[in-house]
Design a protein around this motif. Sequence first.
Motif, short mmCIF file in Angstrom:
data_model
loop_
_atom_site.label_atom_id
_atom_site.label_comp_id
_atom_site.label_asym_id
_atom_site.label_seq_id
_atom_site.Cartn_x
_atom_site.Cartn_y
_atom_site.Cartn_z
N ALA A 171 1.11 -1.19 0.07
CA ALA A 171 -0.25 -0.11 0.11
C ALA A 171 0.86 1.49 -0.13
CB ALA A 171 -1.21 0.65 1.50
N ASN A 172 0.51 2.63 -0.27
CA ASN A 172 0.56 3.71 -0.28
C ASN A 172 0.57 4.09 1.38
OD1 ASN A 172 -2.40 4.77 -0.21
ND2 ASN A 172 -1.01 5.86 0.65
N VAL A 173 1.86 4.86 1.41
CA VAL A 173 2.19 5.19 3.15
C VAL A 173 2.03 7.16 3.23
CG1 VAL A 173 3.61 5.20 4.63
CG2 VAL A 173 3.26 3.08 3.30
N ASP A 174 0.68 6.91 3.63
CA ASP A 174 1.13 8.42 4.19
C ASP A 174 0.33 9.36 5.60
OD1 ASP A 174 1.24 9.38 1.56
OD2 ASP A 174 -1.56 9.25 1.11
N ARG A 175 1.00 9.70 6.37
CA ARG A 175 1.05 10.45 7.35
C ARG A 175 -0.40 11.54 7.71
NH1 ARG A 175 3.70 13.35 11.52
NH2 ARG A 175 5.65 13.59 9.97
N PHE A 176 -0.86 11.79 8.67
CA PHE A 176 -1.65 12.92 8.96
C PHE A 176 -1.53 13.47 10.06
CE2 PHE A 176 -4.60 9.30 8.82
CZ PHE A 176 -5.25 9.70 10.49
N SER A 177 -1.47 14.56 10.44
CA SER A 177 -1.32 15.11 12.23
C SER A 177 -2.83 16.51 11.79
CB SER A 177 -0.64 15.86 12.42
OG SER A 177 -0.37 17.09 11.52
N LEU A 178 -3.63 15.93 13.11
CA LEU A 178 -4.64 16.42 13.10
C LEU A 178 -4.39 17.61 14.54
CD1 LEU A 178 -6.58 14.36 12.35
CD2 LEU A 178 -7.43 16.26 11.11
N LYS A 179 -4.71 19.32 14.33
CA LYS A 179 -4.17 19.86 15.49
C LYS A 179 -5.65 20.67 15.84
CE LYS A 179 -1.53 23.27 18.14
NZ LYS A 179 -0.65 23.95 18.50
N VAL A 180 -5.97 20.18 17.40
CA VAL A 180 -7.14 20.71 17.25
C VAL A 180 -7.41 21.66 18.21
CG1 VAL A 180 -10.35 19.72 18.13
CG2 VAL A 180 -8.84 18.56 17.59
N THR A 181 -7.90 23.34 17.63
CA THR A 181 -7.70 23.84 19.15
C THR A 181 -9.58 24.69 18.77
OG1 THR A 181 -5.54 25.15 18.29
CG2 THR A 181 -6.41 26.49 19.60
N GLY A 182 -9.35 25.16 20.52
CA GLY A 182 -10.91 25.01 21.17
C GLY A 182 -10.11 26.39 22.16
N ALA A 240 -5.81 22.61 23.46
CA ALA A 240 -5.49 22.12 22.59
C ALA A 240 -5.17 20.56 22.54
CB ALA A 240 -4.22 22.29 21.42
N VAL A 241 -5.20 19.42 21.31
CA VAL A 241 -4.87 18.40 20.96
C VAL A 241 -4.86 17.85 20.02
CG1 VAL A 241 -6.75 15.97 21.01
CG2 VAL A 241 -7.04 17.86 23.10
N GLU A 242 -3.78 16.75 19.64
CA GLU A 242 -3.42 16.96 18.88
C GLU A 242 -3.30 15.86 18.66
OE1 GLU A 242 0.78 17.54 19.12
OE2 GLU A 242 0.50 19.77 19.14
N LEU A 243 -3.70 14.99 16.80
CA LEU A 243 -4.07 13.05 16.78
C LEU A 243 -3.11 13.02 15.41
CD1 LEU A 243 -7.08 15.12 17.12
CD2 LEU A 243 -7.37 12.68 16.99
N GLU A 244 -2.78 11.57 15.47
CA GLU A 244 -1.91 11.56 14.29
C GLU A 244 -2.34 10.31 14.12
OE1 GLU A 244 3.37 12.65 13.56
OE2 GLU A 244 2.18 11.52 15.07
N GLY A 245 -1.50 9.73 12.76
CA GLY A 245 -2.56 8.61 11.96
C GLY A 245 -2.23 8.60 11.02
N THR A 246 -2.19 7.23 10.07
CA THR A 246 -1.47 6.76 8.61
C THR A 246 -2.93 6.24 8.21
OG1 THR A 246 -0.09 5.65 7.49
CG2 THR A 246 -1.69 4.76 9.54
N LEU A 247 -3.02 6.69 6.98
CA LEU A 247 -3.49 6.06 5.68
C LEU A 247 -3.21 5.55 4.59
CD1 LEU A 247 -6.21 6.47 4.17
CD2 LEU A 247 -5.06 8.34 2.67
N GLU A 276 -10.64 25.63 15.19
CA GLU A 276 -9.87 25.11 14.67
C GLU A 276 -9.36 23.44 14.53
OE1 GLU A 276 -7.12 27.97 14.93
OE2 GLU A 276 -8.20 29.94 14.97
N ILE A 277 -9.73 23.65 13.81
CA ILE A 277 -8.72 22.33 13.61
C ILE A 277 -7.74 22.25 12.03
CG2 ILE A 277 -8.93 19.68 12.78
CD1 ILE A 277 -11.98 19.55 13.95
N ALA A 278 -6.55 22.37 12.38
CA ALA A 278 -5.57 22.25 11.05
C ALA A 278 -5.02 20.54 10.62
CB ALA A 278 -4.25 22.79 11.71
N VAL A 279 -5.10 20.34 9.55
CA VAL A 279 -4.77 19.20 8.66
C VAL A 279 -3.63 19.05 8.44
CG1 VAL A 279 -5.42 17.11 7.43
CG2 VAL A 279 -7.29 19.08 8.20
N ARG A 280 -2.38 18.08 8.53
CA ARG A 280 -1.76 18.73 7.49
C ARG A 280 -1.59 16.84 7.13
NH1 ARG A 280 3.84 20.55 10.46
NH2 ARG A 280 3.85 20.18 8.57
N TRP A 281 -0.78 16.34 5.93
CA TRP A 281 -1.08 15.20 5.39
C TRP A 281 0.74 15.69 4.46
CZ3 TRP A 281 -3.49 11.33 4.70
CH2 TRP A 281 -5.28 11.67 4.94
N PHE A 282 1.91 14.16 5.26
CA PHE A 282 3.04 14.14 4.81
C PHE A 282 3.92 12.92 4.42
CE2 PHE A 282 2.56 15.72 9.30
CZ PHE A 282 3.19 16.68 8.80
#
Length: 373
Positions: A171-182, A240-247, A276-282
């Motif tokens: 499979a392809n390997v992508d990493r993502f991160s999401l920063k939730v800011t309240g 703020a809360v940070e999340l990270e994962g893979t697709l 606010e939710i900031a999304v980043r893809w790697f």
Amino acid sequence: MSFAGQLINWRRELHQHPELSLQEFETTRRIRHWLESAGLRLLPLTLPTGVVAEVGSGEKVVALRADIDALPIDEAVDVPFASRNPGVMHACGHDVHTSVMLGAALLLKEKEPQLAGRVRILFQPAEENFGGAKRLIQAGALDEVNAIFGMHNEPGLPVGTFATRSGAFYANVDRFSLKVTGKGAHAARPHEGNDAVLLASQLVVALQSIASRNINTLESVVLSVTRIQGGNTWNVLPEAVELEGTLRTHQITVRDQVKRRVNDIAAGLAQAFDAEIAVRWFEGPAALVNHDRWATFARDVADWHGYRTEEADLHMGGEDFAVYLHHIPGAFVSIGSNSEYGLHHPAFNPDEQLIEGAARYFALLAEKALLQH
């Protein structure tokens, strides 16, 4: 010492001295020494780590590839040749892959006058961080190469078993991160803030609906949230809360569809929660796609060699070899290693009996591939 014994000794020496991606300096030194001692010529490529050797002559060029880096894992295998580098282990079997291709290089050297071209053997650094293939390509390791072959040991298969498939494989390997800011607040007065933990929880649940409700169930896709981090005490709502994962997917269209949906869900929840939710893809390597001709050829040679051959299942893991196949045709294969524990496990322990057979297979594969052009 027997040929098999030599290869196993090399594997054990590499296993005792594992090095992480882009830190494989001693590993590189050992490989260079073993190749040069056997009379192999090394290409003068600019590579801080990694080695490229070549045998034969002529315009036709076939490449074989091994990966040489290890993982940041504490070994849990009770063997005399266990890792001497605390916190680092060959838990993916790259020491096995390297010894296999060293053996293939020695066998090809013995047949050098009869080869119908050149065989280039790539000992690639940094497979685990998906950067090594690009480095070798930029250094010129694929120049003039007509086809390339590589392997991974497969702990779920018995020794003597071979598997591959045409088309998509890894499979392809992508990493993502999401920063939730309240907005932070005292835990006893949540109405004065905007709870980022609650929003992050809603976000995780919503993301899991993508594979089950937005993608055709006949397609392969995994989206996993693997890390959540926020707050530093029990009685304060964090800002703020940070999340990270893979697709992981096997199709570019599915990959793009999932990424759009992640972005849409994040935007929608941010609006609904007034946050606010900031999304980043790697982006990592794309899916590994074997070329039909060479996958079939590799399996035919495996049959002739005496392997029990199977159709490989789709893998959701990633493999840096995919980068080569985006430049030139070739095939990636699985060789059974019969380990009770799987790849990247502290107790991973492949059966060394696979090494000699795999070395002879790849020498034969390269020899016959030169005759196919």
